[in-house]
Design a protein around this motif. Structure first.
Motif, PDB file in Angstrom:
ATOM      1  N   THR A   1      -3.801   3.443   4.455  1.00  0.00           N
ATOM      2  CA  THR A   1      -3.438   2.509   4.673  1.00  0.00           C
ATOM      3  C   THR A   1      -4.311   2.067   5.512  1.00  0.00           C
ATOM      4  OG1 THR A   1      -2.139   3.415   6.696  1.00  0.00           O
ATOM      5  CG2 THR A   1      -1.042   3.474   5.281  1.00  0.00           C
ATOM      6  N   PHE A   2      -4.550   1.154   5.294  1.00  0.00           N
ATOM      7  CA  PHE A   2      -5.251  -0.326   6.312  1.00  0.00           C
ATOM      8  C   PHE A   2      -5.201   0.351   7.916  1.00  0.00           C
ATOM      9  CE2 PHE A   2      -4.630  -1.925   1.761  1.00  0.00           C
ATOM     10  CZ  PHE A   2      -6.693  -2.299   1.544  1.00  0.00           C
ATOM     11  N   ILE A   3      -6.514   0.267   8.482  1.00  0.00           N
ATOM     12  CA  ILE A   3      -6.425  -0.485   9.269  1.00  0.00           C
ATOM     13  C   ILE A   3      -5.721  -0.850  10.397  1.00  0.00           C
ATOM     14  CG2 ILE A   3      -7.674  -0.030  12.056  1.00  0.00           C
ATOM     15  CD1 ILE A   3      -9.969   1.475  10.341  1.00  0.00           C
ATOM     16  N   THR A   4      -6.481  -2.564   9.484  1.00  0.00           N
ATOM     17  CA  THR A   4      -4.424  -4.044  10.248  1.00  0.00           C
ATOM     18  C   THR A   4      -4.357  -4.077   8.797  1.00  0.00           C
ATOM     19  OG1 THR A   4      -6.785  -4.604  11.277  1.00  0.00           O
ATOM     20  CG2 THR A   4      -4.830  -5.968  10.794  1.00  0.00           C
TER      21      THR A   4
ATOM     22  N   VAL B   1      -3.386 -14.134   5.542  1.00  0.00           N
ATOM     23  CA  VAL B   1      -3.048 -14.342   7.651  1.00  0.00           C
ATOM     24  C   VAL B   1      -3.799 -13.149   7.416  1.00  0.00           C
ATOM     25  CG1 VAL B   1      -2.031 -14.128   9.075  1.00  0.00           C
ATOM     26  CG2 VAL B   1      -0.721 -15.320   7.156  1.00  0.00           C
ATOM     27  N   ASP B   2      -4.121 -12.016   7.847  1.00  0.00           N
ATOM     28  CA  ASP B   2      -4.543 -10.652   7.683  1.00  0.00           C
ATOM     29  C   ASP B   2      -5.017 -10.062   6.149  1.00  0.00           C
ATOM     30  OD1 ASP B   2      -4.564 -10.421  10.359  1.00  0.00           O
ATOM     31  OD2 ASP B   2      -2.413 -10.037  10.143  1.00  0.00           O
ATOM     32  N   GLN B   3      -7.103 -10.232   6.105  1.00  0.00           N
ATOM     33  CA  GLN B   3      -7.381  -9.339   4.878  1.00  0.00           C
ATOM     34  C   GLN B   3      -7.074  -7.972   5.018  1.00  0.00           C
ATOM     35  OE1 GLN B   3      -8.056 -11.293   2.470  1.00  0.00           O
ATOM     36  NE2 GLN B   3      -8.329 -13.976   2.955  1.00  0.00           N
TER      37      GLN B   3
ATOM     38  N   VAL C   1     -16.102  10.786   7.013  1.00  0.00           N
ATOM     39  CA  VAL C   1     -15.436  10.415   6.750  1.00  0.00           C
ATOM     40  C   VAL C   1     -14.876   9.333   8.327  1.00  0.00           C
ATOM     41  CG1 VAL C   1     -13.041   9.743   5.186  1.00  0.00           C
ATOM     42  CG2 VAL C   1     -14.814  12.167   5.355  1.00  0.00           C
ATOM     43  N   ASP C   2     -14.736   8.283   8.447  1.00  0.00           N
ATOM     44  CA  ASP C   2     -14.822   7.236   9.278  1.00  0.00           C
ATOM     45  C   ASP C   2     -13.520   7.343   9.014  1.00  0.00           C
ATOM     46  OD1 ASP C   2     -14.551   5.640  11.233  1.00  0.00           O
ATOM     47  OD2 ASP C   2     -15.174   4.259  10.168  1.00  0.00           O
ATOM     48  N   SER C   3     -12.695   7.959   8.914  1.00  0.00           N
ATOM     49  CA  SER C   3     -11.002   8.590   8.756  1.00  0.00           C
ATOM     50  C   SER C   3     -10.207   7.692  10.395  1.00  0.00           C
ATOM     51  CB  SER C   3     -10.870   9.833   7.738  1.00  0.00           C
ATOM     52  OG  SER C   3      -9.139  10.086   8.263  1.00  0.00           O
ATOM     53  N   SER C   4      -8.571   7.186   9.549  1.00  0.00           N
ATOM     54  CA  SER C   4      -7.755   6.956  10.576  1.00  0.00           C
ATOM     55  C   SER C   4      -7.007   7.901  10.224  1.00  0.00           C
ATOM     56  CB  SER C   4      -7.938   5.454  11.356  1.00  0.00           C
ATOM     57  OG  SER C   4      -7.157   4.930   9.341  1.00  0.00           O
ATOM     58  N   ALA C   5      -6.534   9.055   9.392  1.00  0.00           N
ATOM     59  CA  ALA C   5      -5.636   9.632   8.998  1.00  0.00           C
ATOM     60  C   ALA C   5      -5.154  10.522  10.040  1.00  0.00           C
ATOM     61  CB  ALA C   5      -5.901  10.529   7.511  1.00  0.00           C
ATOM     62  N   LEU C   6      -3.366  10.545  10.121  1.00  0.00           N
ATOM     63  CA  LEU C   6      -2.933  11.444  10.670  1.00  0.00           C
ATOM     64  C   LEU C   6      -2.663  12.799  10.136  1.00  0.00           C
ATOM     65  CD1 LEU C   6       0.733   8.967  10.957  1.00  0.00           C
ATOM     66  CD2 LEU C   6      -1.016   9.397  12.322  1.00  0.00           C
ATOM     67  N   ILE C   7      -3.335  13.937  11.271  1.00  0.00           N
ATOM     68  CA  ILE C   7      -3.098  15.266  10.878  1.00  0.00           C
ATOM     69  C   ILE C   7      -1.893  16.279  12.037  1.00  0.00           C
ATOM     70  CG2 ILE C   7      -5.138  17.791  11.003  1.00  0.00           C
ATOM     71  CD1 ILE C   7      -6.135  15.086   8.966  1.00  0.00           C
ATOM     72  N   THR C   8      -1.375  17.241  10.989  1.00  0.00           N
ATOM     73  CA  THR C   8       0.378  17.751  11.233  1.00  0.00           C
ATOM     74  C   THR C   8      -0.819  18.470  11.304  1.00  0.00           C
ATOM     75  OG1 THR C   8       1.452  16.276  10.075  1.00  0.00           O
ATOM     76  CG2 THR C   8       2.381  18.568  10.752  1.00  0.00           C
ATOM     77  N   ALA C   9      -0.240  19.291  12.766  1.00  0.00           N
ATOM     78  CA  ALA C   9      -0.379  20.670  13.085  1.00  0.00           C
ATOM     79  C   ALA C   9       1.059  21.901  13.094  1.00  0.00           C
ATOM     80  CB  ALA C   9      -1.183  21.194  14.305  1.00  0.00           C
TER      81      ALA C   9
ATOM     82  N   ASP D   1       9.716 -12.251   6.219  1.00  0.00           N
ATOM     83  CA  ASP D   1      10.463 -12.481   7.872  1.00  0.00           C
ATOM     84  C   ASP D   1       9.711 -13.199   8.541  1.00  0.00           C
ATOM     85  OD1 ASP D   1      11.906 -11.904  10.306  1.00  0.00           O
ATOM     86  OD2 ASP D   1      11.138  -9.404  10.496  1.00  0.00           O
ATOM     87  N   GLY D   2      11.236 -14.060   9.057  1.00  0.00           N
ATOM     88  CA  GLY D   2      10.109 -15.292   9.336  1.00  0.00           C
ATOM     89  C   GLY D   2       8.869 -16.481   8.455  1.00  0.00           C
ATOM     90  N   GLY D   3       8.524 -16.495   7.613  1.00  0.00           N
ATOM     91  CA  GLY D   3       8.137 -16.585   6.832  1.00  0.00           C
ATOM     92  C   GLY D   3       6.314 -16.201   6.668  1.00  0.00           C
ATOM     93  N   VAL D   4       6.630 -14.416   6.982  1.00  0.00           N
ATOM     94  CA  VAL D   4       5.346 -13.526   6.376  1.00  0.00           C
ATOM     95  C   VAL D   4       6.028 -12.279   6.557  1.00  0.00           C
ATOM     96  CG1 VAL D   4       3.308 -12.544   8.511  1.00  0.00           C
ATOM     97  CG2 VAL D   4       4.534 -14.846   9.189  1.00  0.00           C
ATOM     98  N   ALA D   5       4.908 -11.696   5.036  1.00  0.00           N
ATOM     99  CA  ALA D   5       4.897 -10.580   4.711  1.00  0.00           C
ATOM    100  C   ALA D   5       3.838  -9.703   5.050  1.00  0.00           C
ATOM    101  CB  ALA D   5       5.135 -10.731   2.991  1.00  0.00           C
ATOM    102  N   SER D   6       4.154  -8.522   5.031  1.00  0.00           N
ATOM    103  CA  SER D   6       3.321  -7.666   6.297  1.00  0.00           C
ATOM    104  C   SER D   6       3.329  -6.201   5.408  1.00  0.00           C
ATOM    105  CB  SER D   6       3.565  -7.260   7.311  1.00  0.00           C
ATOM    106  OG  SER D   6       2.416  -6.259   7.675  1.00  0.00           O
ATOM    107  N   PHE D   7       2.297  -5.831   4.809  1.00  0.00           N
ATOM    108  CA  PHE D   7       2.133  -4.059   3.922  1.00  0.00           C
ATOM    109  C   PHE D   7       1.714  -3.409   4.525  1.00  0.00           C
ATOM    110  CE2 PHE D   7       2.859  -8.137   1.089  1.00  0.00           C
ATOM    111  CZ  PHE D   7       3.318  -7.884   0.290  1.00  0.00           C
ATOM    112  N   GLY D   8       2.491  -2.310   5.306  1.00  0.00           N
ATOM    113  CA  GLY D   8       1.838  -1.426   6.296  1.00  0.00           C
ATOM    114  C   GLY D   8       1.707  -0.366   4.980  1.00  0.00           C
ATOM    115  N   ASP D   9       1.817  -0.232   4.146  1.00  0.00           N
ATOM    116  CA  ASP D   9       1.815   1.565   3.644  1.00  0.00           C
ATOM    117  C   ASP D   9       1.080   1.310   2.594  1.00  0.00           C
ATOM    118  OD1 ASP D   9       3.822  -0.118   1.830  1.00  0.00           O
ATOM    119  OD2 ASP D   9       4.976   1.661   2.526  1.00  0.00           O
ATOM    120  N   ILE D  10       0.590   0.319   1.777  1.00  0.00           N
ATOM    121  CA  ILE D  10      -0.102   0.284   0.974  1.00  0.00           C
ATOM    122  C   ILE D  10      -1.618   1.404   1.127  1.00  0.00           C
ATOM    123  CG2 ILE D  10       1.043  -2.157   0.050  1.00  0.00           C
ATOM    124  CD1 ILE D  10      -1.072  -2.857   0.624  1.00  0.00           C
TER     125      ILE D  10
END
Length: 259
Positions: free
Chosen positions: A52-55, A41-43, A178-186, A98-107
């Protein structure tokens, strides 16, 4: 035998039974929908190594007419199919439907390369062919954090937001953006407030301490420190902040906090 229906309602079949010359029609026999295929569904799209992937890649399971089988009880497993850079796939590699759908949010994939693909496999009772994603690239990882601005060298009143809030740029090993969307912790690194004999604890870094990069830039907006370091009779008055990503980070120059 049953055939593909046109709706999500339970399909009906009609059986004609002929026994000893008696013809009977049995109607209303319910058939459980059968999973016959997996669809992406989402490539996955280009992403920075170790992020992790943005989507999040997402797949659904379908019956033969293309409708989602929302009642399916199974899991979807993911693995690298074409390993363009010799990378390792990490994260949750098997996800329940879940409802016929699987999402891989942390790979994540750890090594740079162009032409990776992922393979999604059905883990359940049905025999379903795996499906392979479109090709995507893994970009060079963030290797350093450059501090563009921040409280270093300044003085701020306790519990008041720094006049110069931290802005960070995320760079690759060769210094490229780097076109990053990483989380940075202070966090507080050098902490003179802990040296106060009468009150060594309760030094707080206030504000939003975890911020996501936007195209490689991290902007903090409301950081403050709760306890003064000036006028407390301390041998050391300078605070510093540390910004962490994975297993590395960057430290600000020292700054002071007044009552």
């Amino acid at each position: 035998a049953g055939q593909c229906g046109s709706s999500d309602s339970d399909r009906l079949i009609t059986l004609n039974v002929s026994t000893l010359g008696l013809n009977e029609t049995l109607q209303g026999v319910q058939l459980e929908k059968r999973v016959t295929q997996i669809a992406v569904v989402d490539q996955p799209t280009a992403v920075v190594a170790r992020e992790t992937f943005i989507t999040a890649p997402r797949v659904s399971v379908l019956e033969c007419n293309g409708n989602i089988v929302s009642s399916a009880v199974a899991r979807i497993a993911v693995a690298i199919k074409a390993n363009a850079g010799g990378g390792k796939l990490s994260g949750t590699l098997s996800v329940p439907l879940d409802g016929g759908v699987a999402s891989f949010g942390d790979i994540t994939i750890d090594l740079q390369g162009s032409g990776y693909t992922l393979e999604f496999s059905y883990v359940g009772n049905a025999q379903v062919s795996p499906v392979v994603s479109q090709a995507f690239s893994i970009e060079a990882p963030v290797s350093r954090i450059d501090i563009v601005s921040g409280p270093g060298g300044t003085t701020t009143v306790a519990s008041q937001p720094f006049a110069s809030q931290p802005v960070l740029h995320l760079k690759s090993i060769d210094g490229s953006d780097v076109d990053s969307s990483a989380l940075i912790t202070a966090s507080i690194l050098q902490n003179p407030g802990m040296l106060q004999a009468h009150d060594p604890d309760n030094v707080l870094l206030m504000g939003t301490k975890i911020v996501r990069a936007v195209r490689g830039t991290v902007t903090f907006t409301d950081l403050a420190i709760s306890k003064a370091s000036v006028g407390q009779g301390l041998a050391q008055e300078g605070y510093s902040l540390y910004f962490l990503l994975n297993d590395f980070g960057s430290e600000t120059a020292t700054f002071t906090i007044t009552p």
